[in-house]
Design a protein around this motif. Structure first.
Motif, PDB file in Angstrom:
ATOM      1  N   ARG A   1       0.826  -1.212   0.000  1.00  0.00           N
ATOM      2  CA  ARG A   1       0.000   0.000   0.000  1.00  0.00           C
ATOM      3  C   ARG A   1       0.859   1.260   0.000  1.00  0.00           C
TER       4      ARG A   1
ATOM      5  N   ASP B   1       0.633   3.997  -2.853  1.00  0.00           N
ATOM      6  CA  ASP B   1       0.381   5.402  -2.524  1.00  0.00           C
ATOM      7  C   ASP B   1       1.379   6.315  -3.239  1.00  0.00           C
TER       8      ASP B   1
ATOM      9  N   GLY C   1      -9.703  -3.186  -4.530  1.00  0.00           N
ATOM     10  CA  GLY C   1     -10.377  -2.039  -3.933  1.00  0.00           C
ATOM     11  C   GLY C   1      -9.414  -0.922  -3.585  1.00  0.00           C
ATOM     12  N   TYR C   2      -8.221  -1.273  -3.085  1.00  0.00           N
ATOM     13  CA  TYR C   2      -7.281  -0.221  -2.711  1.00  0.00           C
ATOM     14  C   TYR C   2      -6.755   0.503  -3.945  1.00  0.00           C
TER      15      TYR C   2
ATOM     16  N   GLU D   1      -9.374   2.832  -5.011  1.00  0.00           N
ATOM     17  CA  GLU D   1      -9.526   3.914  -4.030  1.00  0.00           C
ATOM     18  C   GLU D   1      -8.475   4.992  -4.231  1.00  0.00           C
ATOM     19  N   VAL D   2      -7.195   4.604  -4.378  1.00  0.00           N
ATOM     20  CA  VAL D   2      -6.136   5.625  -4.391  1.00  0.00           C
ATOM     21  C   VAL D   2      -5.858   6.169  -5.794  1.00  0.00           C
TER      22      VAL D   2
ATOM     23  N   GLY E   1      -8.233   6.091  -8.141  1.00  0.00           N
ATOM     24  CA  GLY E   1      -9.521   6.551  -8.635  1.00  0.00           C
ATOM     25  C   GLY E   1      -9.954   5.736  -9.831  1.00  0.00           C
TER      26      GLY E   1
ATOM     27  N   LEU F   1     -19.408   0.529  -7.632  1.00  0.00           N
ATOM     28  CA  LEU F   1     -19.179   1.815  -8.280  1.00  0.00           C
ATOM     29  C   LEU F   1     -20.418   2.245  -9.049  1.00  0.00           C
TER      30      LEU F   1
END
Length: 293
Positions: free
Chosen positions: A198, A202, A234-235, A238-239, A241, A274
């Motif tokens: 992660r 990021d 999912g991550y 999420e980050v 987009g 979504l």
């Protein structure tokens, strides 16, 4: 399937072991994959568009992007020509990510020869990550600038420990589109590895010209399920987009761990929360834009 968003598969591999000019060392009988080990189950003499379509035709797939498979071939342009001939005959692939030595003195000429095919969209060079690891990535800059001038993207093979360095590389080339392959190819699926991964994700997601290809989910999780892959997918969404994520199957390598319909269904399930517009982005529209389909 008629009501489902059409799916674009941004990561497949074709080969012909009998081709006189193409080399596939990783597919030779008895050769173990350096990471996956025994992959004898996919080592057919030939895997082309007709074979892939036979497996994928009920999955609502619209187009395929081929990513280099003839690893070790002396002249990588031969693979591009072979794929272009295949596309003229069968309609697939719709786009090609070829190989070029980005640090090579002849990178400009190689890219121009690849570019004789109207299907060329980008390059994958497995030497990028070792250069990042050795803090020698600036020697790639002339090749990366050559990609940028030609409107070609970089398909990036990179594990999480080297993602911060990859982020710096992407920042140095803000007009270059970078696509991280296989969610960064996570080797393990335990909580400690997930936390490190992660952090790497990021770092890359903070750079606006970097996109994430969600693909190859079985390679680090051979007994994957929709539940086991959901946190990773999912991550990423999420980050990065929904605007910067695409999906790929890594077919037929991931046939070792799944059927084609099963992985595409799992992808559709993963984005079911979504909005309709966002689902269409990650399953279809982003790939159309990135790979100019």
């Amino acid at each position: 399937m008629t009501d489902a968003v059409p799916f674009i598969d941004t990561h497949v591999h074709f080969w012909d072991l009998a081709h006189p000019e193409l080399t596939y060392g990783w597919l030779q009988p008895g050769v173990a994959h350096p990471i996956l080990g025994d992959i004898e189950g996919i080592k057919s003499p030939r895997f082309d568009a007709t074979h892939l379509w036979a497996e994928a035709r009920f999955a609502g797939v619209e187009a395929f992007v081929h990513v280099q498979a003839a690893v070790g071939t002396p002249d990588p342009v031969v693979e591009t020509r072979w794929l272009t001939e295949m596309a003229a005959r069968y309609g697939h692939p719709a786009a090609i990510v070829a190989h070029a030595d980005l640090a090579g003195a002849d990178v400009e000429q190689v890219l121009d020869r690849h570019g004789e095919s109207a299907l060329l969209r980008g390059v994958r060079d497995f030497a990028v990550e070792p250069a990042l690891a050795a803090d020698a990535d600036q020697r790639l800059d002339p090749g990366l600038r050559a990609l940028t001038r030609r409107g070609l993207l970089l398909d990036l093979d990179c594990e999480w420990p080297h993602m911060p360095a990859a982020a710096q590389l992407a920042r140095r080339h803000p007009d270059l589109v970078v696509v991280l392959e296989h969610l960064g190819y996570p080797r393990r699926r335990d909580p400690e590895y997930f936390r490190g991964w992660r952090r790497g994700i990021d770092a890359l997601a903070a750079v606006p010209n970097v996109h994430c290809k969600i693909s190859g989910v079985g390679m680090g999780d051979p007994r994957w399920s929709s539940e086991s892959i959901a946190p990773w997918i999912g991550y990423c969404i999420e980050v990065f987009g929904p605007q910067r994520c695409v999906f790929g199957t890594n077919w037929p390598v991931d046939r070792l761990f799944s059927s084609y319909d099963a992985i595409v269904t799992a992808y559709r399930d993963a984005v079911a929360g979504l909005s309709d517009a966002e689902q269409r982005q990650v399953l279809h529209d982003n790939a159309v834009a990135l790979y100019r389909l």
